[in-house]
Motif scaffolding. Sequence first.
Motif, short mmCIF file in Angstrom:
data_model
loop_
_atom_site.label_atom_id
_atom_site.label_comp_id
_atom_site.label_asym_id
_atom_site.label_seq_id
_atom_site.Cartn_x
_atom_site.Cartn_y
_atom_site.Cartn_z
N ASN B 3 89.73 79.89 28.28
CA ASN B 3 90.14 81.48 28.07
C ASN B 3 89.45 81.77 26.74
O ASN B 3 89.09 82.99 26.26
CB ASN B 3 91.50 81.73 28.27
N SER B 6 85.91 81.80 26.71
CA SER B 6 85.49 83.15 27.33
C SER B 6 85.69 84.49 26.61
O SER B 6 84.60 85.28 26.46
CB SER B 6 86.50 83.37 28.53
N ARG B 7 86.94 84.43 25.70
CA ARG B 7 87.02 85.57 24.74
C ARG B 7 85.61 85.70 23.77
O ARG B 7 85.09 86.58 23.30
CB ARG B 7 88.14 85.42 24.03
N VAL B 9 82.68 84.44 24.12
CA VAL B 9 81.37 85.00 24.71
C VAL B 9 81.48 86.27 24.83
O VAL B 9 80.46 86.94 24.56
CB VAL B 9 81.26 84.21 26.12
N ILE B 10 82.48 86.88 25.28
CA ILE B 10 82.65 88.34 25.41
C ILE B 10 82.20 88.93 23.89
O ILE B 10 81.48 90.01 23.71
CB ILE B 10 84.15 89.14 25.87
N LEU B 13 78.73 88.84 22.98
CA LEU B 13 77.80 89.80 23.80
C LEU B 13 78.05 90.96 22.98
O LEU B 13 77.09 91.99 22.71
CB LEU B 13 78.28 89.81 25.22
N ILE B 14 79.19 91.43 22.51
CA ILE B 14 79.61 92.74 21.65
C ILE B 14 78.71 92.56 20.39
O ILE B 14 78.10 93.49 19.89
CB ILE B 14 80.91 92.86 21.59
N PHE B 16 75.89 90.89 19.98
CA PHE B 16 74.56 90.79 20.33
C PHE B 16 74.22 92.43 20.41
O PHE B 16 73.00 93.02 20.20
CB PHE B 16 74.28 90.06 21.57
N VAL B 17 75.01 93.03 21.09
CA VAL B 17 74.46 94.62 21.52
C VAL B 17 74.73 95.42 20.05
O VAL B 17 74.09 96.20 20.04
CB VAL B 17 75.70 95.06 22.70
N LEU B 405 88.00 94.75 18.54
CA LEU B 405 88.20 95.04 19.87
C LEU B 405 88.95 94.29 20.87
O LEU B 405 89.72 94.65 21.63
CB LEU B 405 86.90 95.69 20.46
N ILE B 406 88.39 92.88 20.79
CA ILE B 406 89.04 91.87 21.85
C ILE B 406 90.00 91.10 21.09
O ILE B 406 89.43 90.30 20.41
CB ILE B 406 87.65 91.18 22.35
N LYS B 407 91.29 91.45 21.44
CA LYS B 407 92.38 90.98 20.48
C LYS B 407 92.46 89.50 21.39
O LYS B 407 92.33 89.13 22.53
CB LYS B 407 93.54 91.79 20.88
#
Lengths: 223, 410
Positions: B3, B6-7, B9-10, B13-14, B16-17, B405-407
């Motif tokens: 998990n 996975s966080r 990786v998200i 991606l953020i 990266f963008v 953003l992703i806590k």
Amino acid sequence: MLKAILYKEWIKLRWAVIVIAGLSLLTLAYSIGMINYYIEFQGALNNWLYVISKSLLLRNIVFVKYLPLITGLTFALLQFVPEMSRNRMRLSYHLPISEKKLLLSSVGIGYAFLLAEIVFLFFGLWLVVAINYPAEIVQKALVSMVPWFLGGSAIYFLTSFIILEPSWIYRIIYGIVSAGLVSLYFQASTYDQYQSLWAFILIVALMPLTILFAGHRFRRGTK
Amino acid sequence: MLNKISRYVIILLIIFVAALYLPDFYSMLFDKKVNTPRMDYSAVIDDFVYTLYQGMGQIEYRDIKGNEYSEREYFALLPFMYYATLEKWQQLPPTLKGVELSSKNIRENTQVFRIQAKDIDFPFVPLYLMFEAEPDYAQLMIPEDLFRLGNKIEFIDPNTNSVIPEKSERFQRALQDAGFRFPAKIIAGNPTNRKPFDEGYFIGDANGNVFHLKMIHDQPVCIKTGIDPALDIRQIFVSENLRREFYGWFVTNDNRVFLITYDDYKVRELPTAGKDEKYDYNADKTVYRFYTYPINKHIFISGDGFVRMIVIDNDFQAVAEHVETWTPYDKRSASVIKQFLFPFELATSTPTNFVKLQLHHFGWKAFAGITASLLALFLFSRKRPWTDYVLVLLTGVFGLIGVLLIKPED
């Protein structure tokens, strides 16, 4: 257990798979029709010159560009929207299988169908293009399709991930990021424009992993 | 564990963008256009002159000594550039330094070319057109077949999508008889019928030798040009011009530019380097422009923040040289602030028309943005795994956006 999940996903996807298979055939038929139309009216030589210098072939096979995108979106919606309505996913979490395995196998099964379509389009187009054009054009056309297929794959993984995410704020953030990611794969205006595709492939390969975090948040009931 | 991965990786991606789009948005909002001088060389006063747009429709006309001119005076300084307008104003003098100044004479003795990065390396389909160089018609006719040239030369008939064996063999033999070693490395031609005549193709072979191949009365003519393979040619350009001074030009891998002359393919080197290396020609970063006029030849090398202009006479001897500079892009204030804000940026577009993922990092300046990002994370959101701090340390404001953003979930 896997067999049961496969069956469940198949139930959700079967009509879509049949419809998309039909659309794939139509896409090939449209491509053949357009190519023949242009060869008929432009003459073979002029058509080749247009194909070489004006990227005409990319316009004639334009549905190959968008079909994987539509397919990825449809499959993800059909697989995961029913699970999320009234929190049905909670039932699946009681199955004697870890939630990670469950999620990854659901996504894997959906992606296998998408991949089958991509492979079909790839070889179908190969056949269609090779009848009328020399090896140089065939090679350029096939390489040009790869980013589109990656874009279709990206939208499948990212849509699944967004639907599984329980919080709407996160969904909006993910939606914006996904739009930025997917548009990466549709930047070409002519053949074979992507140099070093590996970086672009790696980014898609990372995407399935995002689903685990969304699934974890769903289990915890985070809002 | 998964998990957590996975966080991240998200978050990746953020990042990266964000690194792909945020610096672009910043530039779109804050970049200002810099008016750059348009240089030229006046054969009337034997000095460099320029125009500079001053905003509000005001254009300044000057020579580099500082004298200012009116528009009409300025045009009169550059008869080879503005001859048509000067003729209309009846201000075109009959001769200049013994050269007749008439529209016809100037037009017939002027030739121009430009080399950009996207002319050297670009996506293309390797199929070519071989024109009949001595057609029975008034203009060049588009041929009825195309050819490929790799390990052998093959002409392909589009009507049947198959090789034309007889013609292919004829050309194959012509190439081999001239001493051509397959596979071909460079194939340069000018595939249009909107040109006065056809010179076919200049082809670099496996050994680096250059061959000239064209078709006369349906027969191949292949000549080994004798251009030194040691020059290490990167790209050749062909341009048929009625002046028949040169077939074309080429760029070498060490950024030199040569003309291929009609005098038995002898090459003439054009100036590319000068006193200050900073302003030398670089095929990937600068644009090379060449103008030949009845009196002299002008060369412009323009890059980020400068244009170098070199004037040579008709015997290629240096006459004058001048470098005009302005603030390069990464020294302008908006750009400097961008480099402090963002530790790096990602881009996908290239000057060569390819799509490629590239990372431009801003070096030591990144520390400012990274320190501020770390501080912000520490002040506003303290309870975090140490990996979040490492990520912000590496990616600055992009990482900060991602981890905020992703806590983390435990």
